[in-house]
Design a protein around this motif. Structure first.
Motif, mmCIF file in Angstrom:
data_model
loop_
_atom_site.group_PDB
_atom_site.id
_atom_site.type_symbol
_atom_site.label_atom_id
_atom_site.label_comp_id
_atom_site.label_asym_id
_atom_site.label_seq_id
_atom_site.Cartn_x
_atom_site.Cartn_y
_atom_site.Cartn_z
ATOM 1 N N ALA A 105 -18.967 14.953 17.726
ATOM 2 C CA ALA A 105 -20.366 15.049 18.146
ATOM 3 C C ALA A 105 -20.711 13.954 19.144
ATOM 4 C CB ALA A 105 -21.276 14.975 16.925
ATOM 5 N N SER A 106 -20.433 12.695 18.784
ATOM 6 C CA SER A 106 -20.774 11.583 19.672
ATOM 7 C C SER A 106 -19.946 11.614 20.947
ATOM 8 C CB SER A 106 -20.584 10.245 18.947
ATOM 9 O OG SER A 106 -19.250 10.090 18.503
ATOM 10 N N VAL A 107 -18.687 12.027 20.865
ATOM 11 C CA VAL A 107 -17.837 12.100 22.050
ATOM 12 C C VAL A 107 -18.386 13.138 23.024
ATOM 13 C CG1 VAL A 107 -15.545 12.719 22.920
ATOM 14 C CG2 VAL A 107 -15.759 11.285 20.890
ATOM 15 N N ALA A 108 -18.784 14.300 22.520
ATOM 16 C CA ALA A 108 -19.334 15.345 23.384
ATOM 17 C C ALA A 108 -20.642 14.898 24.032
ATOM 18 C CB ALA A 108 -19.551 16.625 22.583
ATOM 19 N N ILE A 109 -21.490 14.214 23.277
ATOM 20 C CA ILE A 109 -22.753 13.728 23.833
ATOM 21 C C ILE A 109 -22.497 12.686 24.911
ATOM 22 C CG2 ILE A 109 -24.849 12.441 23.285
ATOM 23 C CD1 ILE A 109 -24.823 13.807 20.535
ATOM 24 N N LEU A 110 -21.534 11.798 24.673
ATOM 25 C CA LEU A 110 -21.208 10.769 25.659
ATOM 26 C C LEU A 110 -20.624 11.373 26.930
ATOM 27 C CD1 LEU A 110 -19.669 8.125 23.249
ATOM 28 C CD2 LEU A 110 -21.707 7.784 24.648
ATOM 29 N N CYS A 111 -19.800 12.416 26.781
ATOM 30 C CA CYS A 111 -19.189 13.068 27.945
ATOM 31 C C CYS A 111 -20.162 13.991 28.670
ATOM 32 C CB CYS A 111 -17.958 13.871 27.518
ATOM 33 S SG CYS A 111 -16.588 12.876 26.923
ATOM 34 N N GLY A 112 -21.139 14.476 27.970
ATOM 35 C CA GLY A 112 -22.100 15.389 28.564
ATOM 36 C C GLY A 112 -21.795 16.847 28.341
ATOM 37 N N THR A 113 -20.506 17.188 28.205
ATOM 38 C CA THR A 113 -20.107 18.581 27.979
ATOM 39 C C THR A 113 -18.929 18.621 27.010
ATOM 40 O OG1 THR A 113 -18.547 18.584 29.848
ATOM 41 C CG2 THR A 113 -20.803 19.318 30.290
ATOM 42 N N PRO A 114 -18.866 19.644 26.149
ATOM 43 C CA PRO A 114 -17.700 19.795 25.272
ATOM 44 C C PRO A 114 -16.397 20.001 26.034
ATOM 45 C CG PRO A 114 -19.547 21.072 24.433
ATOM 46 C CD PRO A 114 -19.936 20.604 25.808
ATOM 47 N N SER A 115 -16.452 20.604 27.213
ATOM 48 C CA SER A 115 -15.236 20.827 28.003
ATOM 49 C C SER A 115 -14.608 19.497 28.402
ATOM 50 C CB SER A 115 -15.557 21.655 29.253
ATOM 51 O OG SER A 115 -16.046 22.930 28.915
ATOM 52 N N ALA A 116 -15.433 18.566 28.891
ATOM 53 C CA ALA A 116 -14.923 17.241 29.249
ATOM 54 C C ALA A 116 -14.416 16.506 28.017
ATOM 55 C CB ALA A 116 -16.014 16.433 29.941
ATOM 56 N N ALA A 117 -15.135 16.655 26.891
ATOM 57 C CA ALA A 117 -14.707 16.017 25.645
ATOM 58 C C ALA A 117 -13.343 16.542 25.209
ATOM 59 C CB ALA A 117 -15.740 16.261 24.552
ATOM 60 N N LEU A 118 -13.125 17.854 25.362
ATOM 61 C CA LEU A 118 -11.850 18.442 24.965
ATOM 62 C C LEU A 118 -10.705 17.875 25.797
ATOM 63 C CD1 LEU A 118 -11.106 20.589 22.822
ATOM 64 C CD2 LEU A 118 -11.040 22.281 24.669
ATOM 65 N N VAL A 119 -10.969 17.663 27.088
ATOM 66 C CA VAL A 119 -9.951 17.061 27.953
ATOM 67 C C VAL A 119 -9.607 15.650 27.471
ATOM 68 C CG1 VAL A 119 -9.456 16.217 30.281
ATOM 69 C CG2 VAL A 119 -10.555 18.443 29.973
ATOM 70 N N LEU A 120 -10.644 14.874 27.116
ATOM 71 C CA LEU A 120 -10.393 13.508 26.649
ATOM 72 C C LEU A 120 -9.684 13.494 25.300
ATOM 73 C CD1 LEU A 120 -13.567 11.453 27.665
ATOM 74 C CD2 LEU A 120 -11.370 11.676 28.822
ATOM 75 N N TRP A 121 -9.974 14.462 24.439
ATOM 76 C CA TRP A 121 -9.242 14.566 23.173
ATOM 77 C C TRP A 121 -7.763 14.810 23.447
ATOM 78 C CZ3 TRP A 121 -10.202 13.536 18.190
ATOM 79 C CH2 TRP A 121 -11.528 13.378 17.775
ATOM 80 N N PHE A 122 -7.463 15.675 24.411
ATOM 81 C CA PHE A 122 -6.060 15.962 24.745
ATOM 82 C C PHE A 122 -5.376 14.728 25.337
ATOM 83 C CE2 PHE A 122 -2.842 17.221 27.858
ATOM 84 C CZ PHE A 122 -2.002 17.983 27.055
ATOM 85 N N VAL A 123 -6.055 14.065 26.279
ATOM 86 C CA VAL A 123 -5.464 12.884 26.926
ATOM 87 C C VAL A 123 -5.228 11.777 25.904
ATOM 88 C CG1 VAL A 123 -5.895 11.035 28.599
ATOM 89 C CG2 VAL A 123 -6.422 13.411 29.196
ATOM 90 N N SER A 124 -6.229 11.481 25.076
ATOM 91 C CA SER A 124 -6.077 10.422 24.075
ATOM 92 C C SER A 124 -5.000 10.771 23.063
ATOM 93 C CB SER A 124 -7.407 10.162 23.372
ATOM 94 O OG SER A 124 -7.859 11.321 22.680
ATOM 95 N N GLY A 125 -4.880 12.064 22.714
ATOM 96 C CA GLY A 125 -3.825 12.479 21.786
ATOM 97 C C GLY A 125 -2.446 12.312 22.382
ATOM 98 N N ALA A 126 -2.292 12.671 23.664
ATOM 99 C CA ALA A 126 -0.992 12.520 24.328
ATOM 100 C C ALA A 126 -0.599 11.049 24.427
ATOM 101 C CB ALA A 126 -1.043 13.152 25.717
ATOM 102 N N LEU A 127 -1.559 10.194 24.767
ATOM 103 C CA LEU A 127 -1.258 8.760 24.859
ATOM 104 C C LEU A 127 -0.944 8.175 23.491
ATOM 105 C CD1 LEU A 127 -3.971 7.632 27.443
ATOM 106 C CD2 LEU A 127 -1.519 7.900 27.828
ATOM 107 N N SER A 128 -1.658 8.619 22.470
ATOM 108 C CA SER A 128 -1.377 8.143 21.112
ATOM 109 C C SER A 128 0.000 8.585 20.656
ATOM 110 C CB SER A 128 -2.447 8.653 20.137
ATOM 111 O OG SER A 128 -3.708 8.126 20.451
ATOM 112 N N LEU A 129 0.393 9.797 21.038
ATOM 113 C CA LEU A 129 1.750 10.253 20.731
ATOM 114 C C LEU A 129 2.769 9.353 21.415
ATOM 115 C CD1 LEU A 129 3.728 12.304 19.518
ATOM 116 C CD2 LEU A 129 3.401 13.704 21.565
ATOM 117 N N GLY A 130 2.462 8.925 22.648
ATOM 118 C CA GLY A 130 3.355 7.987 23.338
ATOM 119 C C GLY A 130 3.493 6.684 22.585
ATOM 120 N N GLY A 131 2.377 6.171 22.054
ATOM 121 C CA GLY A 131 2.442 4.949 21.253
ATOM 122 C C GLY A 131 3.222 5.139 19.977
ATOM 123 N N ALA A 132 3.052 6.308 19.335
ATOM 124 C CA ALA A 132 3.779 6.594 18.097
ATOM 125 C C ALA A 132 5.281 6.677 18.348
ATOM 126 C CB ALA A 132 3.262 7.905 17.490
#
Length: 533
Positions: free
Chosen positions: A66-93
């Motif tokens: 909820a807060s991520v979507a509000i900060l991004c302005g759109t759920p589409s942008a939030a979904l992109v950031l969820w994917f990017v952060s997940g890929a980077l976290s996988l890199g750290g793992a």
């Protein structure tokens, strides 16, 4: 907050007169010194995956979107950031997975940082050991056990208890934490079974939400009118404040995958199971997290988000009715948070145990004691339990406790960054290390390290304001500032132990670092097979 000064007092005693804790390591023929030989290898692939899921999945995925979507302005942008952060976290793992196959004893980042940055006298590893064992982990346990009971009162319709009986919630948390710690002390096998059960509850809850999202994508379940997805990226925000605040929340939702590395010495067939468990857990969670976001915003318009409730509860109310949203889901989230506590307790005792065995903190002969019957580091676990109680009851209600929660985050970003950079350094310094049986992506390791370091710095940047959320009463920079000050103060026990104590006694507390590497470099392929057998 008084508990945060405990490590300085301990180290001050160690600087002048404490007895060193370098118990002789038990060695495998043809292999490196291993301080974990007395710990039974009872963690298989399923349990290792459960430890990761148990730490990663708390209440975040049920509220953070909820807060991520509000900060991004759109759920589409939030979904992109969820994917990017997940890929980077996988890199750290995966970076941690590579280091875990190289140094497969308990201790996780403590050992990785000691090998990556041995000079000056393991300063980075020592600061990490004190920060995590005496502050971050006990504070995180206290924060989680204090809120898990809130969800059960919410499900029972007693919100008045949540608002007016703070210390009652803390007492319930203390009882639950004590019961879980006793189980951790008495039986590794039953602890793992309970961890698996908590992980199953988390996955089942996530699957219900995510599978609904998949049905919505396929059109099997009808979406609500005025879907968020039709607007695309129109209205997306790109300012630094919104981006920084969103990424901080996203990476916190992924944090916890390093937990299994702290118990690597107890993982069966570590060269296979540890990288596989990290890759499997993070990949599955990435898919479920993305589907959960699709589910939420296929049903709830961004303008209709109720900041007073969990987004998942609002979603459940709309799709399944109030019973699911107001009763069943809160109970599942409460159990998920209890699973986080269980995972933290299981690993935290091993972290302090390893810090003592490696000589980074004093009294290692006590901290490194393994109970002959139960096969657990009971004294190290008892200290973690006691410190958690201090952090649980010392802060007064209100902003002081909220500040404690924020403090837990600060500092860990820097250690994550240094660990990922350590992969790159060790590839150059030890290019042909025989026990390196898994290679992560150096590009992802570098990107994860850079973003993690940036997240630590961004804590000092003014956060974006979320509409409907009250502004905190304490300055935004106080938590990161106190976190940095505490890490700086950890230089005092490092100096007292690694310089003053060593110079007075002549003991070589850190000789194990070079010795371990040299022994491994001499290993043949047959030695490696025998070591992993």
């Amino acid at each position: 907050m008084s508990g945060s000064y405990a490590p300085l007092a301990v180290a001050a005693m160690a600087g002048s007169e404490a007895i060193a804790a370098d118990t002789e390591a038990v060695r495998k023929p043809g292999g490196p010194a291993s301080s974990d030989e007395r710990l039974r290898k009872e963690i298989g692939l399923l349990s290792a995956t459960s430890i990761i899921i148990g730490q990663v999945v708390g209440s975040g995925i049920f509220s953070t979107p909820a807060s991520v979507a509000i900060l991004c302005g759109t759920p589409s942008a939030a979904l992109v950031l969820w994917f990017v952060s997940g890929a980077l976290s996988l890199g750290g793992a995966l970076a941690s997975a590579e280091l875990a196959t190289m140094f497969s004893q308990n201790g996780g980042m403590i050992r990785y940082l000691a090998h990556s940055y041995p000079k000056p006298r393991a300063l980075v590893a020592t600061i990490m050991a004190y920060s995590v064992t005496f502050f971050c982990r006990p504070a995180a346990i206290a924060a989680n056990v204090s809120i898990f009971a809130q969800y059960f009162f919410y499900a029972a319709g007693r919100q008045d208890f949540i608002e007016s009986r703070d210390y009652l919630l803390r007492c319930i948390g203390a009882l639950a934490m004590t019961a879980l710690m006793l189980l951790n002390m008495l039986s590794v096998r039953w602890s793992l079974r309970l961890l698996n059960a908590f992980a199953a509850i988390k996955m089942l809850t996530l699957l219900v939400v995510s599978f609904t999202g998949l049905l919505l994508m396929l059109g099997i379940v009808k979406r609500s009118s005025g879907s968020n997805w039709s607007r695309g990226f129109a209205g997306t925000r790109f300012d630094v404040q919104s981006f920084a605040s969103a990424m901080t929340r996203l990476f916190w939702s992924w944090e916890g995958w390093s937990n299994v590395c702290y118990v690597a010495g107890e993982v069966k067939n570590v060269k296979r199971n540890l990288p596989l468990s990290l890759g499997l857990a993070m990949s599955v969670l990435a898919v479920l997290y993305l589907l959960a976001n699709v589910a939420y915003f296929s049903v709830i318009r961004i303008e209709d988000i109720d900041n007073g409730t969990l987004l998942a509860a609002q979603f459940m109310n709309k799709v399944f009715g109030q019973t699911f949203g107001q009763t069943i889901l809160p109970v599942c989230i409460g159990l998920s948070i209890l699973g986080v506590v269980m995972s933290e307790l299981f690993a935290s005792g091993r972290i302090l145990y390893s810090a003592g065995k490696t000589g980074l903190v004093p009294y290692g002969d006590v901290l490194g004691e393994i109970h002959p019957r139960f096969g657990t580091p009971i004294y190290a676990m008892a200290i973690i339990w006691a410190l958690s109680l201090v952090f649980l009851f010392a802060p007064p209600p209100g902003e002081a406790f909220s500040l404690l929660v924020d403090l837990v985050q600060e500092g860990m970003w820097y250690f994550y960054a240094l660990t990922a950079f350590g992969v790159i350094l060790l590839r150059r310094r030890l290019p042909n290390y025989p026990l390196r049986r898994f290679r992560s992506s150096l590009i992802l390791s570098f990107l994860f390290a850079a973003v993690s370091f940036a997240l630590g710095i961004l804590q000092f940047y003014p956060p974006a304001v979320i509409p409907g959320k009250p502004l905190p009463k304490v300055p935004y920079y106080l938590a990161p500032l106190l976190g940095v000050i505490f890490m700086a103060l950890c230089i005092i026990p490092w100096y007292l132990r690694m310089w003053r104590y060593v110079n007075q006694t002549g003991r070589q507390l850190l000789s194990w670092i070079a010795e371990e590497e040299q022994e491994v470099l001499k290993m043949t392929e047959e030695d490696v097979r025998q070591y992993h057998s």
